[in-house]
Structure formats: structure tokens, C-alpha cells
Design an enzyme around this catalytic site. Structure first.
Site, PDB file in Angstrom:
ATOM      1  N   HIS A 354     -31.657  19.608  51.287  1.00 46.04           N
ATOM      2  CA  HIS A 354     -30.651  19.080  52.227  1.00 46.04           C
ATOM      3  C   HIS A 354     -29.398  19.949  52.158  1.00 46.04           C
ATOM      4  O   HIS A 354     -28.648  19.911  51.182  1.00 46.04           O
ATOM      5  CB  HIS A 354     -30.338  17.626  51.903  1.00 46.04           C
ATOM      6  CG  HIS A 354     -31.579  16.781  51.892  1.00 46.04           C
ATOM      7  ND1 HIS A 354     -32.253  16.445  53.047  1.00 46.04           N
ATOM      8  CD2 HIS A 354     -32.280  16.245  50.868  1.00 46.04           C
ATOM      9  CE1 HIS A 354     -33.308  15.721  52.739  1.00 46.04           C
ATOM     10  NE2 HIS A 354     -33.351  15.587  51.432  1.00 46.04           N
ATOM     11  N   THR A 355     -29.165  20.656  53.218  1.00 48.83           N
ATOM     12  CA  THR A 355     -28.175  21.722  53.243  1.00 48.83           C
ATOM     13  C   THR A 355     -27.571  21.747  54.636  1.00 48.83           C
ATOM     14  O   THR A 355     -27.900  20.937  55.475  1.00 48.83           O
ATOM     15  CB  THR A 355     -28.896  23.054  52.925  1.00 48.83           C
ATOM     16  OG1 THR A 355     -29.756  22.865  51.794  1.00 48.83           O
ATOM     17  CG2 THR A 355     -27.941  24.174  52.591  1.00 48.83           C
TER      18      THR A 355
END
Length: 550
Positions: A354-355
């Protein structure tokens, strides 16, 4: 068919995974700033409107291409605190293969999961070196949205829902994101006043507010009370690193991106080198044979990555061999065109799903591709009281087992899959792209490059096209791959499963020969491209509404 439409302009392009962040970057370009000003403004705004993905207490990689043609990589990755080591965490023996889970989730949730952050220092230094505007100028949109509030998107609501069980254990984060005990509703107005004040302090003082100043003092005091490992010494000693990018070629295009500890471009080039020996265009997008080859090169890359890719200050990464066309030919010769197989590493060290990602360019030729993160959704899933800051949980990325390439060592930088890539043709930028998605980032970039170069897709088609992913176990297949191909892959020995999406929202820019920029974002996030067109009045123009006097 695509779900979204590209934006086209000649004076600039900003693509992020939230419309307000894209607007913040476009505001800088409209005001006369360059791509670096726009990128940093967008990143600070993303910490407000996309708080589950990125924050000033995170880490990342920025790939900057300046108008003079030079490429620079700013490494702002997080580092293991000085108090941690190879035996800090106990591996969970029941964890899913390929994960880094530990007993009690000690490396995933809470203060013990937090690595020394690099984002804030990296962003401020990048702006200072390459930008035109002041820190206060580029932070203004972020402060405005934090203090006035913004509308929660369905995507943010769903992300909160996914993490609600962990977030409920921290009063500060629950107060904002779990009002009345349930996930904040889509369309609700979210105001983060404490964070607005934190941003105002940074705008006045700079990054030292965190690394040597009062904000950092408050942060390490809370760390000590919460059993975390970060100390004042860790913050004061943290430094960004300027790195030379890696370069490789694929069918006449130059692929340029960050080097280790970012594993992405290294293994993208490795995989493309293997694929270069196959006629991917003739096989066709989504064909059984094409997907089979993608799966096999992914397994090869992941085997080598696990064995030898890490922080080059601690591990001598065999970059030259991994980039070698000869090594690629050796690996290619053993690919079975009719059967899935297991692969082991053939390299060794020499003695975050998750970026967020943004892609920005201006008319002068400056380009920024930047991938930033707090690792998992909402990082360590708590807020530092009184600050609005959500810490990373980057310690989850390290291998909790001793004697591995990515084992925990004090001061060691996180090994990531970040792949902010710029592609050139004949010395000029042709594409810039990247996305969030942890271990699924660099496989997705590799597939997008095949879409563009081999399959002749438009940039919008390339970012939205169906993806596949494996690291040697299950083969994840998105719905855009046909049922016939899916069934055939299973018969070939792939443990194929259907998934809703592989990785997150990709953004990309196509630089056309006439100077036009075409920007695209995909359906896997709230991605929004905003182009700047038009321009200033022609010299000599005068406004004369009065009637002529005779």
C-alpha cells in the site's frame, strides 16, 4: 476498452491517486513553478487526502529527470532503528509462504513496527535542490485541505473498513476514521486539525522540526512510552542518499530507474531481458502463451530478489549479473514453453502493498516519477497524539529471520519494490510511469512496458490492462484475462486464481514528438490526470474596449 480518459496538454501534466493532490500540483505549474514544485505540493497534499497510503513519517524513492537530461534518484527510504537487530522479531512459523509475519504482529502494528522515516527530509531536500518555490508555498494546499476538510471518497471509506479492527485499538486514529465505531462514511467531510498545525510548523521551520526540533522530541517521547525503538539519535543521524539510476534496454528503448535498495527497476530490466528473446507482440496480449511467459519470468526475478537484493550498504547486490543479457539468455534457455516450473536463485550476495505514486512533468523537460509510502494501509495504524501523524510500519518489510539478505540490521535501509521509471528513446523521454502495490509494483510496471512497447497500446490502455502476478506460489489473474487462457494456464501447472486487482493505481505520461503530454491513471485507485494547456498572452497584445475616438 478503458474506464477512464487521458488528459492532454503541452504546458504540464500532474497525475496522482487523488484529484485534490493532482490539483495541488497543477496549481504550482499554473503559478509558474516547475515539475519538482508540483510533485512536492502533490505529495504533501496526498498525506492529507490519501492518508492510508503516504505520510511524512514514511519513506520512498523519487526519480527526477531535469531539463538538461540528467537523472537523479533521491533515496528517502526508512531505516531500521539502532535498537533493532536480526533477532528483534520472532518469525511466525504458521505465516503464509513469502510473507514476513511475526509472532504477535510486532513488526506490523504499533510503535514496534515503525522504522526511522525519510519522507519529510527527502521532500524538503528535493524541493530545495531542484524546485523554484518556497516550502511554505508548496505546502499551502495541504494545509488548506487539512484545516478546511475534504470529502471522503468511497476508496478511502473501503480502506478504513479493511483496517478498522486494528485502528479501533488507538483512540486518536479511531476518533477521526471510526466515528461512532464504524468506518467514516463516503462523502463525509474529514477535517484533520492537529495535522494542519503540524504542517504549519514544518512550513515555518522545515524538516528539522521533525529530525532535530520540537516535533521530533514529542515523537520520540511517545515512542519511548509506547515501547517503540526510534530514539532522538536515530532521527538526528538520518540522511537521504542521492543515487545514480540503473539503465537497461528493451527493443531499442532505454529503461531508467532507481537502484537497490529499490529492487524494482533492477528486476524489471532482468525480466525484460529474458522476454526480449520471445516475440511477445506476435503471441498477443492476454494469450495463454504470453501470460505463461510473464509468470515464469516473475518467478525467476522473485527467486533472485529474495536471495540477493537488499541495502547495498549491507549486501553486495550482484547488479551487473542481474542486468546482463548473457544471464538473461541462460535463464531464458530453461523456460519450458508448455509447462509451469519452480525456479531457484542463481545469484547470491557478493561477500509495501500500500503505497502512492505520482508522475509529473513540465514544459521545460523536467520530469518526476515518485513512489512514497507508509507501507501497509494506514501504516502502523495509530496516530502520534496531538500531531495527526500516522507512522509507517516499514519493519514489516525486513526479513524477521537472521542471516538473510534483507534481515534486520541497525541503520539498514528498507528493500522495496518501488519502480518510478522513465523510458527514453533516442535520448528523449518517451514514457514516465509507476504505481503503488508492494511486491506487485515492479511486475506491474514490467507488464505496462510490454503493453506499450510490444502490444502498441495507448498509455490509457497500458495502465488499465489486465495484470497477473506471482512470486512462485499462486498465480493471481485479473478478470480481463479470458476464461480460456485462465483454464489453459491451470492445465499447464500454474496455481491460477482470480483476483479483483493486482497492485494499485498506475499513472503514466506519454511524451509525444510534438511536445504534447498525454497523462493516464487507471481504475484501481482515485487516480486523476490534470493537464496544463493554454498559455500567456501573445507579446504586444493590448486590451482596448473603448470605442475609437475620431
Amino acid at each position: 476498452m478503458t474506464e477512464k480518459h487521458p488528459a492532454i496538454g503541452k504546458r504540464g501534466m500532474v497525475i496522482t491517486n487523488h484529484p485534490l493532490a493532482s490539483a495541488a500540483g497543477a496549481e504550482m505549474l499554473a503559478a509558474g513553478g516547475n515539475a519538482i514544485d508540483a510533485a512536492i505540493a502533490a505529495l504533501f497534499t496526498l498525506t492529507v487526502v490519501e492518508p492510508m497510503m503516504v505520510g511524512i513519517l514514511g519513506g520512498g524513492m523519487a526519480h527526477v529527470r531535469l531539463a538538461d537530461g540528467t537523472h537523479t534518484v533521491i533515496d528517502g527510504q526508512g531505516t531500521a532503528p539502532g535498537a533493532t537487530g536480526p533477532t528483534t522479531y520472532m518469525p511466525d512459523l504458521d505465516a503464509t509462504p513469502g510473507t514476513m509475519d511475526t509472532v504477535g504482529r510486532k513488526n506490523a502494528v504499533g510503535a514496534t513496527a515503525v522504522a526511522v522515516p525519510g519522507n519529510l527530509k527527502a521532500w524538503c531536500e528535493t524541493l530545495d535542490r531542484f524546485g523554484c518555490f518556497s516550502l511554505a508555498d508548496v505546502m499551502e494546499p495541504a494545509i488548506r485541505h487539512a484545516s478546511r476538510g475534504f470529502r471522503v471518497t468511497p476508496y478511502l471509506h473501503e480502506c478504513v473498513s479493511d483496517c478498522a479492527a486494528d485502528m479501533a485499538h488507538d483512540a486518536e486514529i479511531a476518533r477521526l476514521y471510526l466515528p461512532d465505531g464504524s468506518a467514516i462514511q463516503r462523502g463525509a467531510r474529514l477535517i484533520t486539525g492537529d495535522y494542519a498545525e503540524t504542517l504549519r510548523g514544518i512550513a515555518r521551520v522545515g524538516s528539522e522540526h521533525l529530525y532535530t526540533g520540537a516535533l521530533g522530541g514529542h515523537y520520540v517521547d511517545h515512542m519511548a512510552k509506547s515501547g517503540g525503538y526510534i530514539t532522538r539519535d536515530d532521527l538526528t543521524k538520518y540522511e537521504t542518499i542521492t543515487r545514480e539510476p540503473l539503465r537497461g534496454t528493451y527493443r531499442g528503448y532505454e529503461i531508467i530507474g532507481p537502484p537497490p535498495p529499490s529492487s524494482g527497476p533492477l528486476h524489471i530490466i532482468q525480466m525484460l531481458n529474458i522476454l526480449e528473446g520471445f516475440d511477445i507482440a506476435a503471441l498477443g496480449f492476454g494469450a495463454t502463451e504470453t501470460v505463461h511467459l510473464l509468470a515464469e519470468v516473475l518467478k525467476i526475478a522473485f527467486a533472485d530478489r529474495a536471495a540477493a537484493t537488499a541495502d547495498p550498504a549491507f549486501v553486495r547486490v550482484p547488479v551487473e549479473k542481474l542486468l546482463s543479457k548473457t544471464y538473461a539468455a541462460e535463464r531464458r534457455s530453461r523456460v519450458d514453453l508448455n509447462r509451469a516450473q519452480s525456479w531457484t536463485a542463481e545469484v547470491a550476495p557478493e561477500a509495501s502493498p500500500h503505497t502512492t505514486h505520482l508522475t509529473v512533468a513540465d514544459a521545460a523537460g523536467n520530469v518526476v516519477a515518485s513512489t512514497q509510502t507508509i507501507n501497509s494501509l494506514f501504516g502502523a495504524r495509530y496516530i502520534v497524539p496531538g500531531t495527526g501523524m500516522i507512522p509507517n510500519n516499514y519493519m514489516l518489510v525486513f526479513d524477521p529471520r537472521p542471516n538473510q539478505a534483507s534481515s534486520v540490521q541497525p541503520g539498514k535501509r528498507v528493500t522495496s519494490s518501488m519502480s518510478p521509471v522513465i523510458v527514453s528513446r533516442n535520448g528523449k523521454p518517451k514514457y514516465a510511469l509507476g504505481l503503488p502495490g508492494g511486491l506487485r509494483i515492479f511486475p506491474s510496471v514490467m507488464q505496462a512496458l510490454c503493453n506499450l512497447i510490444d502490444h502498441g497500446m495507448t498509455v490509457q490502455q497500458a495502465v488499465e490492462a489486465a495484470r497477473v502476478w506471482t512470486q512462485g506460489y499462486t498465480l493471481e489473474v485479473e478478470g480481463g484475462i479470458s476464461t480460456g487462457a485462465f483454464d489453459a494456464l491451470r492445465r499447464m501447472g500454474h496455481d491460477a486464481v482470480r483476483v479483483g486487482n493486482v497492485a494499485g493505481g498506475m499513472s503514466a505520461i506519454h511524451f509525444h514528438a510534438d511536445g504534447t503530454m498525454e497523462g493516464a491513471a487507471c481504475w484501481r485507485a482515485d487516480g486523476t490526470p490534470i493537464a496544463v494547456g493554454g498559455g500567456l498572452a501573445r507579446p504586444g497584445v493590448r486590451f482596448r474596449p473603448e470605442a475609437a475616438q475620431r
